[in-house]
Design a protein around this motif. Structure first.
Motif, PDB file in Angstrom:
ATOM      1  N   GLN A 112      15.350   0.878  33.409  1.00 43.19           N
ATOM      2  CA  GLN A 112      14.256   0.398  32.765  1.00 43.19           C
ATOM      3  C   GLN A 112      14.842  -0.120  31.580  1.00 43.19           C
ATOM      4  O   GLN A 112      13.763  -0.840  30.860  1.00 43.19           O
ATOM      5  CB  GLN A 112      12.983   1.463  32.883  1.00 43.19           C
ATOM      6  CG  GLN A 112      12.676   1.751  34.040  1.00 43.19           C
ATOM      7  CD  GLN A 112      11.692   0.699  34.666  1.00 43.19           C
ATOM      8  OE1 GLN A 112      10.967  -0.136  34.156  1.00 43.19           O
ATOM      9  NE2 GLN A 112      11.993   0.378  36.078  1.00 43.19           N
ATOM     10  N   SER A 116      16.180  -7.031  32.336  1.00 44.53           N
ATOM     11  CA  SER A 116      15.393  -7.091  33.322  1.00 44.53           C
ATOM     12  C   SER A 116      15.877  -7.727  34.667  1.00 44.53           C
ATOM     13  O   SER A 116      16.694  -8.426  34.529  1.00 44.53           O
ATOM     14  CB  SER A 116      14.146  -8.350  32.907  1.00 44.53           C
ATOM     15  OG  SER A 116      14.728  -9.452  33.048  1.00 44.53           O
ATOM     16  N   THR A 134      13.362   3.172  39.312  1.00 40.96           N
ATOM     17  CA  THR A 134      12.117   3.638  38.801  1.00 40.96           C
ATOM     18  C   THR A 134      11.765   4.995  38.704  1.00 40.96           C
ATOM     19  O   THR A 134      12.560   5.680  39.614  1.00 40.96           O
ATOM     20  CB  THR A 134      11.097   2.798  39.886  1.00 40.96           C
ATOM     21  OG1 THR A 134      11.354   3.335  41.239  1.00 40.96           O
ATOM     22  CG2 THR A 134      11.560   1.038  39.883  1.00 40.96           C
ATOM     23  N   HIS A 135      10.588   5.374  37.914  1.00 42.03           N
ATOM     24  CA  HIS A 135      10.558   6.775  37.762  1.00 42.03           C
ATOM     25  C   HIS A 135       9.013   7.086  38.150  1.00 42.03           C
ATOM     26  O   HIS A 135       8.458   8.278  37.782  1.00 42.03           O
ATOM     27  CB  HIS A 135      11.035   6.990  36.357  1.00 42.03           C
ATOM     28  CG  HIS A 135      12.331   6.543  36.094  1.00 42.03           C
ATOM     29  ND1 HIS A 135      13.484   7.044  36.699  1.00 42.03           N
ATOM     30  CD2 HIS A 135      12.776   5.588  35.302  1.00 42.03           C
ATOM     31  CE1 HIS A 135      14.448   6.450  36.394  1.00 42.03           C
ATOM     32  NE2 HIS A 135      14.152   5.699  35.196  1.00 42.03           N
ATOM     33  N   GLU A 138       4.155   2.773  38.889  1.00 39.29           N
ATOM     34  CA  GLU A 138       3.790   1.511  38.161  1.00 39.29           C
ATOM     35  C   GLU A 138       5.274   0.808  38.002  1.00 39.29           C
ATOM     36  O   GLU A 138       5.217  -0.360  38.350  1.00 39.29           O
ATOM     37  CB  GLU A 138       3.277   1.797  36.727  1.00 39.29           C
ATOM     38  CG  GLU A 138       2.868   0.779  35.885  1.00 39.29           C
ATOM     39  CD  GLU A 138       2.598   0.804  34.371  1.00 39.29           C
ATOM     40  OE1 GLU A 138       2.202   2.304  34.342  1.00 39.29           O
ATOM     41  OE2 GLU A 138       2.292   0.160  33.527  1.00 39.29           O
ATOM     42  N   GLN A 139       6.276   1.440  37.763  1.00 43.69           N
ATOM     43  CA  GLN A 139       7.471   0.833  37.560  1.00 43.69           C
ATOM     44  C   GLN A 139       7.853   0.369  38.996  1.00 43.69           C
ATOM     45  O   GLN A 139       8.499  -0.717  39.069  1.00 43.69           O
ATOM     46  CB  GLN A 139       8.710   1.854  37.048  1.00 43.69           C
ATOM     47  CG  GLN A 139       8.393   1.998  35.559  1.00 43.69           C
ATOM     48  CD  GLN A 139       9.314   3.102  35.167  1.00 43.69           C
ATOM     49  OE1 GLN A 139      10.038   3.719  35.755  1.00 43.69           O
ATOM     50  NE2 GLN A 139       9.272   3.691  33.810  1.00 43.69           N
ATOM     51  N   GLU A 142       6.017  -3.081  39.981  1.00 47.88           N
ATOM     52  CA  GLU A 142       6.612  -3.929  39.262  1.00 47.88           C
ATOM     53  C   GLU A 142       7.903  -4.376  39.811  1.00 47.88           C
ATOM     54  O   GLU A 142       8.341  -5.532  39.927  1.00 47.88           O
ATOM     55  CB  GLU A 142       6.919  -3.486  37.478  1.00 47.88           C
ATOM     56  CG  GLU A 142       6.926  -4.851  36.628  1.00 47.88           C
ATOM     57  CD  GLU A 142       7.581  -4.248  35.341  1.00 47.88           C
ATOM     58  OE1 GLU A 142       7.571  -5.198  34.412  1.00 47.88           O
ATOM     59  OE2 GLU A 142       7.359  -3.004  35.067  1.00 47.88           O
ATOM     60  N   ALA A 143       8.801  -3.552  39.908  1.00 43.99           N
ATOM     61  CA  ALA A 143      10.225  -3.977  40.572  1.00 43.99           C
ATOM     62  C   ALA A 143      10.125  -4.359  41.956  1.00 43.99           C
ATOM     63  O   ALA A 143      10.915  -5.275  42.240  1.00 43.99           O
ATOM     64  CB  ALA A 143      11.022  -2.444  40.318  1.00 43.99           C
ATOM     65  N   ASP A 166      13.856  11.219  33.225  1.00 41.33           N
ATOM     66  CA  ASP A 166      12.634  11.078  33.475  1.00 41.33           C
ATOM     67  C   ASP A 166      12.051  12.330  34.143  1.00 41.33           C
ATOM     68  O   ASP A 166      12.714  13.112  34.876  1.00 41.33           O
ATOM     69  CB  ASP A 166      12.011  10.022  34.266  1.00 41.33           C
ATOM     70  CG  ASP A 166      12.542   8.778  33.455  1.00 41.33           C
ATOM     71  OD1 ASP A 166      11.469   8.264  32.743  1.00 41.33           O
ATOM     72  OD2 ASP A 166      13.476   8.363  33.179  1.00 41.33           O
TER      73      ASP A 166
END
Ligand code: TZP
Ligand code: MG
Length: 229
Positions: A112, A116, A134-135, A138-139, A142-143, A166
């Motif tokens: 993150q 990008s 991703t963690h 939401e991430q 998006e990914a 995280d």
């Protein structure tokens, strides 16, 4: 869709005293059946990283970039893909798209706080693999909208291989991630031979591992493949 074996091995420079040791570990992992290896170095400068990456490429590169990998001793490890075609080794650079190209690796893995996914894609082109960490949901959402070839989710369990990790997402986090993407899903963080089956059952396609491959890498990798068959 990219083909992922159940085990995604990460060779982390901090776990090795020398480049020779790191390369030897990577070679053992390949002998144990690993076809996807990530090179991770969180403490070295770019020049040092490139040197180590080139050593990895020199020793494993014969089998990277689509060429068949060497034969393995264990029958528990698939010698061919589902299509019957020989498997090849893919070398993935953590964090750095520039070093991926310079070392002639086969892909990049970004988190993150790195470039990008679309910026990395511009650098590496359409054919090299791109993975995104991703963690949280939401991430992940998006990914999922990017050109990433696979998504990673974690840390699934507590880990000591990452500084300031995280929050742990647990098996529920893997289940949630599975529901949010159809891309290949790699789970990471605290995964061992003892808990890997539960992670796959929760919906991951593959497990990424550092620590539990360090002692006797070849045998450990073979055991992962046997457990996750
Ligand atoms: N990202 C999330 S957890 C982790 C990374 C790089 C470390 C995984 O290492 P280990 O030793 O398999 O827990
Ligand atoms: Mg990163």
């Amino acid at each position: 869709m990219i083909p992922l074996l159940r085990l995604y091995a990460i060779v982390d420079s901090s776990a090795h005293e020398s480049t020779q040791d790191l390369v030897a570990c990577a070679e053992e992992l390949v002998a144990g059946g690993c076809t996807l290896l990530q090179y991770r170095n969180k403490s070295g400068n770019a020049r040092m990283m490139l040197e180590q990456a080139r050593e990895l490429k020199k020793h494993l590169g014969r089998w990277s970039g689509g060429r068949p990998r060497p034969p393995v001793s264990s029958e528990s490890v698939p010698r061919t893909g589902a299509s019957g075609a020989p498997q090849s080794i893919r070398l993935i650079m953590n964090d750095r798209a520039d070093l991926c190209l310079a070392a002639e690796f086969d892909g990049v893995h970004v988190g993150q706080e790195d470039l990008s996914p679309e910026s990395v894609r511009k650098i590496i082109g359409p054919d090299r693999w791109l993975g995104v960490s991703t963690h949280n949901p939401e991430q992940l959402r998006e990914a999922d909208l990017t050109s990433a070839d696979y998504l990673a989710v974690g840390p699934v369990f507590a880990t000591s291989s990452k500084e300031k990790p995280d929050p742990v997402v647990g098996l529920d986090g893997v289940r949630r991630a599975r529901a949010l993407t159809r891309k290949p899903l790699v789970a990471i963080g605290g995964i061992t031979r003892a808990n890997a089956a539960s992670v796959i059952e929760a919906g991951a396609d593959s497990v990424a591992v550092i620590s539990d491959l360090l002692r006797d890498p070849r045998k450990s990798a073979e055991e992962f493949f046997r457990i996750l068959r």
